[in-house]
Design a protein around this motif. Sequence first.
Motif, PDB file in Angstrom:
ATOM      1  N   VAL A   1       4.990  21.230 -22.388  1.00 52.67           N
ATOM      2  CA  VAL A   1       4.651  19.966 -21.739  1.00 52.67           C
ATOM      3  C   VAL A   1       4.230  18.960 -22.800  1.00 52.67           C
ATOM      4  O   VAL A   1       3.335  19.238 -23.603  1.00 52.67           O
ATOM      5  CB  VAL A   1       3.514  20.147 -20.707  1.00 52.67           C
ATOM      6  CG1 VAL A   1       3.148  18.804 -20.079  1.00 52.67           C
ATOM      7  CG2 VAL A   1       3.905  21.147 -19.630  1.00 52.67           C
ATOM      8  N   LEU A   2       4.880  17.797 -22.792  1.00 54.78           N
ATOM      9  CA  LEU A   2       4.499  16.691 -23.666  1.00 54.78           C
ATOM     10  C   LEU A   2       4.280  15.452 -22.804  1.00 54.78           C
ATOM     11  O   LEU A   2       5.206  14.939 -22.203  1.00 54.78           O
ATOM     12  CB  LEU A   2       5.584  16.426 -24.714  1.00 54.78           C
ATOM     13  CG  LEU A   2       5.375  15.194 -25.614  1.00 54.78           C
ATOM     14  CD1 LEU A   2       4.044  15.276 -26.334  1.00 54.78           C
ATOM     15  CD2 LEU A   2       6.515  15.056 -26.621  1.00 54.78           C
ATOM     16  N   ASP A   3       3.035  15.007 -22.751  1.00 55.33           N
ATOM     17  CA  ASP A   3       2.665  13.835 -21.943  1.00 55.33           C
ATOM     18  C   ASP A   3       2.250  12.722 -22.891  1.00 55.33           C
ATOM     19  O   ASP A   3       1.164  12.750 -23.460  1.00 55.33           O
ATOM     20  CB  ASP A   3       1.521  14.199 -21.000  1.00 55.33           C
ATOM     21  CG  ASP A   3       1.139  13.039 -20.077  1.00 55.33           C
ATOM     22  OD1 ASP A   3       1.776  11.969 -20.170  1.00 55.33           O
ATOM     23  OD2 ASP A   3       0.199  13.205 -19.271  1.00 55.33           O
ATOM     24  N   ALA A   4       3.131  11.735 -23.081  1.00 56.06           N
ATOM     25  CA  ALA A   4       2.876  10.630 -24.001  1.00 56.06           C
ATOM     26  C   ALA A   4       2.985   9.283 -23.304  1.00 56.06           C
ATOM     27  O   ALA A   4       3.308   8.284 -23.924  1.00 56.06           O
ATOM     28  CB  ALA A   4       3.854  10.695 -25.179  1.00 56.06           C
ATOM     29  N   ARG A   5       2.712   9.249 -22.023  1.00 59.54           N
ATOM     30  CA  ARG A   5       2.788   7.989 -21.270  1.00 59.54           C
ATOM     31  C   ARG A   5       1.643   7.062 -21.642  1.00 59.54           C
ATOM     32  O   ARG A   5       0.662   7.464 -22.260  1.00 59.54           O
ATOM     33  CB  ARG A   5       2.763   8.279 -19.767  1.00 59.54           C
ATOM     34  CG  ARG A   5       1.566   9.064 -19.327  1.00 59.54           C
ATOM     35  CD  ARG A   5       1.659   9.523 -17.897  1.00 59.54           C
ATOM     36  NE  ARG A   5       0.793  10.675 -17.691  1.00 59.54           N
ATOM     37  CZ  ARG A   5       0.158  10.946 -16.562  1.00 59.54           C
ATOM     38  NH1 ARG A   5       0.303  10.159 -15.533  1.00 59.54           N
ATOM     39  NH2 ARG A   5      -0.609  12.008 -16.463  1.00 59.54           N
ATOM     40  N   LEU A   6       1.795   5.798 -21.248  1.00 62.55           N
ATOM     41  CA  LEU A   6       0.746   4.802 -21.451  1.00 62.55           C
ATOM     42  C   LEU A   6       0.311   4.708 -22.911  1.00 62.55           C
ATOM     43  O   LEU A   6      -0.869   4.778 -23.251  1.00 62.55           O
ATOM     44  CB  LEU A   6      -0.457   5.099 -20.548  1.00 62.55           C
ATOM     45  CG  LEU A   6      -0.251   4.784 -19.062  1.00 62.55           C
ATOM     46  CD1 LEU A   6      -1.335   5.418 -18.207  1.00 62.55           C
ATOM     47  CD2 LEU A   6      -0.217   3.276 -18.832  1.00 62.55           C
ATOM     48  N   ASN A   7       1.310   4.585 -23.782  1.00 60.91           N
ATOM     49  CA  ASN A   7       1.059   4.317 -25.190  1.00 60.91           C
ATOM     50  C   ASN A   7       1.838   3.063 -25.582  1.00 60.91           C
ATOM     51  O   ASN A   7       2.192   2.258 -24.729  1.00 60.91           O
ATOM     52  CB  ASN A   7       1.457   5.521 -26.038  1.00 60.91           C
ATOM     53  CG  ASN A   7       0.376   6.585 -26.072  1.00 60.91           C
ATOM     54  OD1 ASN A   7      -0.616   6.460 -26.790  1.00 60.91           O
ATOM     55  ND2 ASN A   7       0.563   7.655 -25.306  1.00 60.91           N
ATOM     56  N   CYS A   8       2.120   2.930 -26.858  1.00 65.18           N
ATOM     57  CA  CYS A   8       2.932   1.814 -27.363  1.00 65.18           C
ATOM     58  C   CYS A   8       4.126   2.357 -28.142  1.00 65.18           C
ATOM     59  O   CYS A   8       4.538   1.776 -29.144  1.00 65.18           O
ATOM     60  CB  CYS A   8       2.089   0.902 -28.260  1.00 65.18           C
ATOM     61  SG  CYS A   8       0.600   0.260 -27.497  1.00 65.18           S
ATOM     62  N   LEU A   9       4.666   3.479 -27.679  1.00 67.88           N
ATOM     63  CA  LEU A   9       5.748   4.150 -28.401  1.00 67.88           C
ATOM     64  C   LEU A   9       6.963   3.249 -28.545  1.00 67.88           C
ATOM     65  O   LEU A   9       7.460   2.697 -27.563  1.00 67.88           O
ATOM     66  CB  LEU A   9       6.138   5.439 -27.688  1.00 67.88           C
ATOM     67  CG  LEU A   9       5.106   6.569 -27.690  1.00 67.88           C
ATOM     68  CD1 LEU A   9       5.623   7.758 -26.906  1.00 67.88           C
ATOM     69  CD2 LEU A   9       4.739   6.972 -29.111  1.00 67.88           C
ATOM     70  N   ARG A  10       7.456   3.148 -29.766  1.00 68.04           N
ATOM     71  CA  ARG A  10       8.651   2.354 -30.045  1.00 68.04           C
ATOM     72  C   ARG A  10       9.906   3.225 -30.087  1.00 68.04           C
ATOM     73  O   ARG A  10      11.000   2.741 -29.832  1.00 68.04           O
ATOM     74  CB  ARG A  10       8.486   1.609 -31.372  1.00 68.04           C
ATOM     75  CG  ARG A  10       7.279   0.675 -31.391  1.00 68.04           C
ATOM     76  CD  ARG A  10       7.124  -0.012 -32.721  1.00 68.04           C
ATOM     77  NE  ARG A  10       5.927  -0.829 -32.752  1.00 68.04           N
ATOM     78  CZ  ARG A  10       5.848  -2.081 -32.291  1.00 68.04           C
ATOM     79  NH1 ARG A  10       6.927  -2.644 -31.774  1.00 68.04           N
ATOM     80  NH2 ARG A  10       4.719  -2.742 -32.359  1.00 68.04           N
ATOM     81  N   GLN A  11       9.729   4.489 -30.390  1.00 71.16           N
ATOM     82  CA  GLN A  11      10.855   5.414 -30.416  1.00 71.16           C
ATOM     83  C   GLN A  11      10.335   6.843 -30.413  1.00 71.16           C
ATOM     84  O   GLN A  11       9.154   7.088 -30.675  1.00 71.16           O
ATOM     85  CB  GLN A  11      11.739   5.177 -31.641  1.00 71.16           C
ATOM     86  CG  GLN A  11      11.050   5.466 -32.968  1.00 71.16           C
ATOM     87  CD  GLN A  11      11.939   5.193 -34.146  1.00 71.16           C
ATOM     88  OE1 GLN A  11      12.740   4.275 -34.137  1.00 71.16           O
ATOM     89  NE2 GLN A  11      11.804   5.998 -35.191  1.00 71.16           N
TER      90      GLN A  11
END
Length: 384
Positions: A201-211
């Motif tokens: 499980v990888l939860d990376a929502r609600l960030n500023c990810l560009r790629q």
Amino acid sequence: MMYEASEVIMRAGAVVDPLGRRSSSLQLVAPERERRSPSSRRSRRAIISAAEEEGERLDIVDLSGLSLEALPIDISFNLAAISKLDLSCNNLQIIPESLTARLLNLVVLDMHSNQLKSLPNSMGCLSKLKILNASGNNLQSLPKTIENCRCLEELNVNFNMLSHLPESIGFELTSLKKLSINSNKLAFLPHSTSHLSNLRVLDARLNCLRQLPEDLENMVSLQVLNVSQNFQHLTKLPYSIGMLMSLLELDISYNSITVLPDSLGCLKKLQKLEVEGNPLVSPPTDIIDQGLHVVKEFLCQRMNHSSSPSQRKPWSSWFGKLAKCSTFNGANMPRGDHNNNLNRNGVAAFTIPDYRSIDGMASPRYMGMFSPRRIFSPKTYFTR
């Protein structure tokens, strides 16, 4: 009301685990007026001594919800006996280095909902730690020494102020199964993240990810990927996302993605795809409205029936180099003639014109070989 650690009463009790083994737990509770009388007051030292006299082992310490502002550093009992420490829901701003360094057998550490600005460097001493919850704090970075916690299986740092993760986190925390980093300020994930082969499980929502990292193919166990709500920052997905063969759920909603990579059609186990809130052009809206099965079929057809080589989606740069240099073994396929590239049913199959065929591209046997670090090593070669 705020309490210092010395003001709270420590209550010893017995805990029986699922195997029927008896151990001691230590729970701190806020002092009550009736407990302040001389006849009923018991010191921490007396409680712990009583537990030791009974021959019990102190396994669990619960300091949660006491509004503590600081932890004592002159603790006399054996911290190495503690397997679970709960410091959550307090007002702690710092965890003493000396305290953490003595928790040698700690398995679970919960310190969510505090005011921590950093974690102690002595976190690296927690070689048996499996679960770490530091969510809901003010962390701006994680100590590099966290890479020494090689037994870590769950890391939760949601709702902090993280702008980056340790660069080699994926090379060291190879036992990690769940990584929760949502609601931070991350613009990129370390390249090494793609080497977390046990991550589910990888939860990376609600960030500023560009790629996302380009080489996701090593994440062979990943089942749930959530990169939603990065809004205007995330505009595309890497083509290697189609090689996450264990993926069951993919949430890319509320980003700025306009085109889904054709490789998504190869995700046979995918059961849930969330794409709302994106300015998608391809697949078109009418295809998306018909459900996941139709979307996957559309992407497969687009991949297999491109009318010209120029319309085919490129593989990532390193993958194209492999094909061009004939790195992969396999029988030579007809080149340059799209009409000859047919499967047994007479349907056009996806090949790379003027390149040799890619043998076993999605085979589990080859999944570990796709890392650019391996492939471009001068000592690396492949045989069947």
